[in-house]
Design a protein around this motif. Sequence first.
Motif, PDB file in Angstrom:
ATOM      1  N   ALA A  28      -3.382   2.464  -6.643  1.00 37.21           N
ATOM      2  CA  ALA A  28      -3.172   2.670  -5.203  1.00 37.21           C
ATOM      3  C   ALA A  28      -4.505   2.728  -4.469  1.00 37.21           C
ATOM      4  O   ALA A  28      -4.638   2.187  -3.368  1.00 37.21           O
ATOM      5  CB  ALA A  28      -2.375   3.958  -4.964  1.00 37.21           C
ATOM      6  N   LEU A  29      -5.501   3.353  -5.081  1.00 33.61           N
ATOM      7  CA  LEU A  29      -6.827   3.455  -4.468  1.00 33.61           C
ATOM      8  C   LEU A  29      -7.475   2.085  -4.325  1.00 33.61           C
ATOM      9  O   LEU A  29      -8.138   1.807  -3.324  1.00 33.61           O
ATOM     10  CB  LEU A  29      -7.713   4.371  -5.319  1.00 33.61           C
ATOM     11  CG  LEU A  29      -9.076   4.749  -4.785  1.00 33.61           C
ATOM     12  CD1 LEU A  29      -8.954   5.529  -3.480  1.00 33.61           C
ATOM     13  CD2 LEU A  29      -9.823   5.581  -5.822  1.00 33.61           C
ATOM     14  N   LEU A  30      -7.264   1.202  -5.289  1.00 32.73           N
ATOM     15  CA  LEU A  30      -7.852  -0.139  -5.240  1.00 32.73           C
ATOM     16  C   LEU A  30      -7.049  -1.120  -4.401  1.00 32.73           C
ATOM     17  O   LEU A  30      -7.521  -2.215  -4.131  1.00 32.73           O
ATOM     18  CB  LEU A  30      -7.978  -0.719  -6.650  1.00 32.73           C
ATOM     19  CG  LEU A  30      -9.093  -0.181  -7.525  1.00 32.73           C
ATOM     20  CD1 LEU A  30      -9.127  -0.938  -8.848  1.00 32.73           C
ATOM     21  CD2 LEU A  30     -10.440  -0.282  -6.843  1.00 32.73           C
ATOM     22  N   ARG A  53       0.841  -1.211   0.000  1.00 28.06           N
ATOM     23  CA  ARG A  53       0.000   0.000   0.000  1.00 28.06           C
ATOM     24  C   ARG A  53       0.867   1.249   0.000  1.00 28.06           C
ATOM     25  O   ARG A  53       0.642   2.168  -0.782  1.00 28.06           O
ATOM     26  CB  ARG A  53      -0.941  -0.003   1.201  1.00 28.06           C
ATOM     27  CG  ARG A  53      -2.040  -1.039   1.095  1.00 28.06           C
ATOM     28  CD  ARG A  53      -3.085  -0.848   2.174  1.00 28.06           C
ATOM     29  NE  ARG A  53      -2.525  -0.896   3.512  1.00 28.06           N
ATOM     30  CZ  ARG A  53      -2.551  -1.959   4.311  1.00 28.06           C
ATOM     31  NH1 ARG A  53      -3.111  -3.063   3.913  1.00 28.06           N
ATOM     32  NH2 ARG A  53      -2.025  -1.901   5.513  1.00 28.06           N
ATOM     33  N   LEU A  54       1.863   1.285   0.861  1.00 26.39           N
ATOM     34  CA  LEU A  54       2.755   2.438   0.946  1.00 26.39           C
ATOM     35  C   LEU A  54       3.518   2.633  -0.361  1.00 26.39           C
ATOM     36  O   LEU A  54       3.598   3.737  -0.894  1.00 26.39           O
ATOM     37  CB  LEU A  54       3.742   2.266   2.106  1.00 26.39           C
ATOM     38  CG  LEU A  54       4.857   3.311   2.204  1.00 26.39           C
ATOM     39  CD1 LEU A  54       4.266   4.697   2.434  1.00 26.39           C
ATOM     40  CD2 LEU A  54       5.833   2.944   3.299  1.00 26.39           C
ATOM     41  N   LEU A  55       4.080   1.570  -0.894  1.00 30.18           N
ATOM     42  CA  LEU A  55       4.873   1.674  -2.119  1.00 30.18           C
ATOM     43  C   LEU A  55       4.028   2.136  -3.297  1.00 30.18           C
ATOM     44  O   LEU A  55       4.503   2.896  -4.143  1.00 30.18           O
ATOM     45  CB  LEU A  55       5.540   0.333  -2.431  1.00 30.18           C
ATOM     46  CG  LEU A  55       6.640  -0.069  -1.437  1.00 30.18           C
ATOM     47  CD1 LEU A  55       7.091  -1.500  -1.701  1.00 30.18           C
ATOM     48  CD2 LEU A  55       7.809   0.892  -1.513  1.00 30.18           C
ATOM     49  N   ARG A  56       2.774   1.713  -3.344  1.00 25.80           N
ATOM     50  CA  ARG A  56       1.917   2.138  -4.456  1.00 25.80           C
ATOM     51  C   ARG A  56       1.552   3.612  -4.348  1.00 25.80           C
ATOM     52  O   ARG A  56       1.404   4.288  -5.362  1.00 25.80           O
ATOM     53  CB  ARG A  56       0.695   1.251  -4.553  1.00 25.80           C
ATOM     54  CG  ARG A  56       1.106  -0.133  -5.051  1.00 25.80           C
ATOM     55  CD  ARG A  56      -0.021  -1.024  -5.387  1.00 25.80           C
ATOM     56  NE  ARG A  56       0.511  -2.324  -5.813  1.00 25.80           N
ATOM     57  CZ  ARG A  56      -0.205  -3.406  -5.892  1.00 25.80           C
ATOM     58  NH1 ARG A  56      -1.496  -3.382  -5.605  1.00 25.80           N
ATOM     59  NH2 ARG A  56       0.341  -4.533  -6.282  1.00 25.80           N
ATOM     60  N   VAL A  57       1.440   4.122  -3.135  1.00 25.96           N
ATOM     61  CA  VAL A  57       1.217   5.566  -2.968  1.00 25.96           C
ATOM     62  C   VAL A  57       2.494   6.324  -3.339  1.00 25.96           C
ATOM     63  O   VAL A  57       2.444   7.346  -4.037  1.00 25.96           O
ATOM     64  CB  VAL A  57       0.750   5.898  -1.537  1.00 25.96           C
ATOM     65  CG1 VAL A  57       0.745   7.395  -1.301  1.00 25.96           C
ATOM     66  CG2 VAL A  57      -0.645   5.311  -1.292  1.00 25.96           C
ATOM     67  N   LEU A  58       3.640   5.835  -2.904  1.00 25.05           N
ATOM     68  CA  LEU A  58       4.901   6.482  -3.255  1.00 25.05           C
ATOM     69  C   LEU A  58       5.129   6.477  -4.766  1.00 25.05           C
ATOM     70  O   LEU A  58       5.722   7.416  -5.316  1.00 25.05           O
ATOM     71  CB  LEU A  58       6.070   5.807  -2.537  1.00 25.05           C
ATOM     72  CG  LEU A  58       6.086   5.976  -1.016  1.00 25.05           C
ATOM     73  CD1 LEU A  58       7.217   5.152  -0.413  1.00 25.05           C
ATOM     74  CD2 LEU A  58       6.190   7.432  -0.622  1.00 25.05           C
ATOM     75  N   LYS A  59       4.654   5.459  -5.443  1.00 25.42           N
ATOM     76  CA  LYS A  59       4.798   5.364  -6.903  1.00 25.42           C
ATOM     77  C   LYS A  59       4.089   6.535  -7.589  1.00 25.42           C
ATOM     78  O   LYS A  59       4.533   6.998  -8.644  1.00 25.42           O
ATOM     79  CB  LYS A  59       4.249   4.021  -7.391  1.00 25.42           C
ATOM     80  CG  LYS A  59       4.333   3.789  -8.868  1.00 25.42           C
ATOM     81  CD  LYS A  59       5.753   3.543  -9.315  1.00 25.42           C
ATOM     82  CE  LYS A  59       5.764   3.174 -10.797  1.00 25.42           C
ATOM     83  NZ  LYS A  59       7.109   3.152 -11.339  1.00 25.42           N
ATOM     84  N   ILE A  60       3.017   7.045  -6.982  1.00 25.96           N
ATOM     85  CA  ILE A  60       2.320   8.212  -7.535  1.00 25.96           C
ATOM     86  C   ILE A  60       3.302   9.383  -7.620  1.00 25.96           C
ATOM     87  O   ILE A  60       3.336  10.103  -8.616  1.00 25.96           O
ATOM     88  CB  ILE A  60       1.094   8.601  -6.690  1.00 25.96           C
ATOM     89  CG1 ILE A  60       0.070   7.468  -6.665  1.00 25.96           C
ATOM     90  CG2 ILE A  60       0.450   9.889  -7.217  1.00 25.96           C
ATOM     91  CD1 ILE A  60      -1.004   7.636  -5.589  1.00 25.96           C
ATOM     92  N   GLY A  61       4.097   9.566  -6.578  1.00 25.81           N
ATOM     93  CA  GLY A  61       5.092  10.642  -6.569  1.00 25.81           C
ATOM     94  C   GLY A  61       6.116  10.471  -7.674  1.00 25.81           C
ATOM     95  O   GLY A  61       6.512  11.446  -8.324  1.00 25.81           O
ATOM     96  N   GLU A  62       6.545   9.245  -7.903  1.00 26.68           N
ATOM     97  CA  GLU A  62       7.504   8.984  -8.973  1.00 26.68           C
ATOM     98  C   GLU A  62       6.906   9.346 -10.328  1.00 26.68           C
ATOM     99  O   GLU A  62       7.545  10.003 -11.159  1.00 26.68           O
ATOM    100  CB  GLU A  62       7.909   7.509  -8.950  1.00 26.68           C
ATOM    101  CG  GLU A  62       8.861   7.128 -10.059  1.00 26.68           C
ATOM    102  CD  GLU A  62       9.116   5.627 -10.107  1.00 26.68           C
ATOM    103  OE1 GLU A  62       9.426   5.150 -11.209  1.00 26.68           O
ATOM    104  OE2 GLU A  62       9.012   4.945  -9.071  1.00 26.68           O
TER     105      GLU A  62
END
Length: 108
Positions: free
Chosen positions: A78-80, A27-36
């Motif tokens: 990330a939302l899903l 979950r955390l990594l998928r949110v961080l991926k948004i930043g990338e």
Amino acid sequence: MDQTWGGVRKLRGWLDEKDQAAAGDVRLLRVLKIGEEFGEAAEAITGALGANPRKGNSHTWEDAAKELCDVIVTAQVALLTPSALVTRPWSWRLAALAATASQPTGRS
């Protein structure tokens, strides 16, 4: 809209099969991926504007649009991630934001 979310679910399932991280970390990594992805979109927009004198016009607006789509899809994945049933709150939030846009601003 269902076709879009179906594609996002398929992508999430594929990522779930490939992920090696623990569930909470995913979950955390998928949110961080948004930043990338946002960084890549910013780079493409900067390149489309030719705003970096060292790189010049390194990107097109088509490149920028592709990167912005990547931001959106990454955010949807990330939302899903916590639950595959999150599409309903998405619709509610979108409706609330659209309602805000139709309200008077109070300016004359």
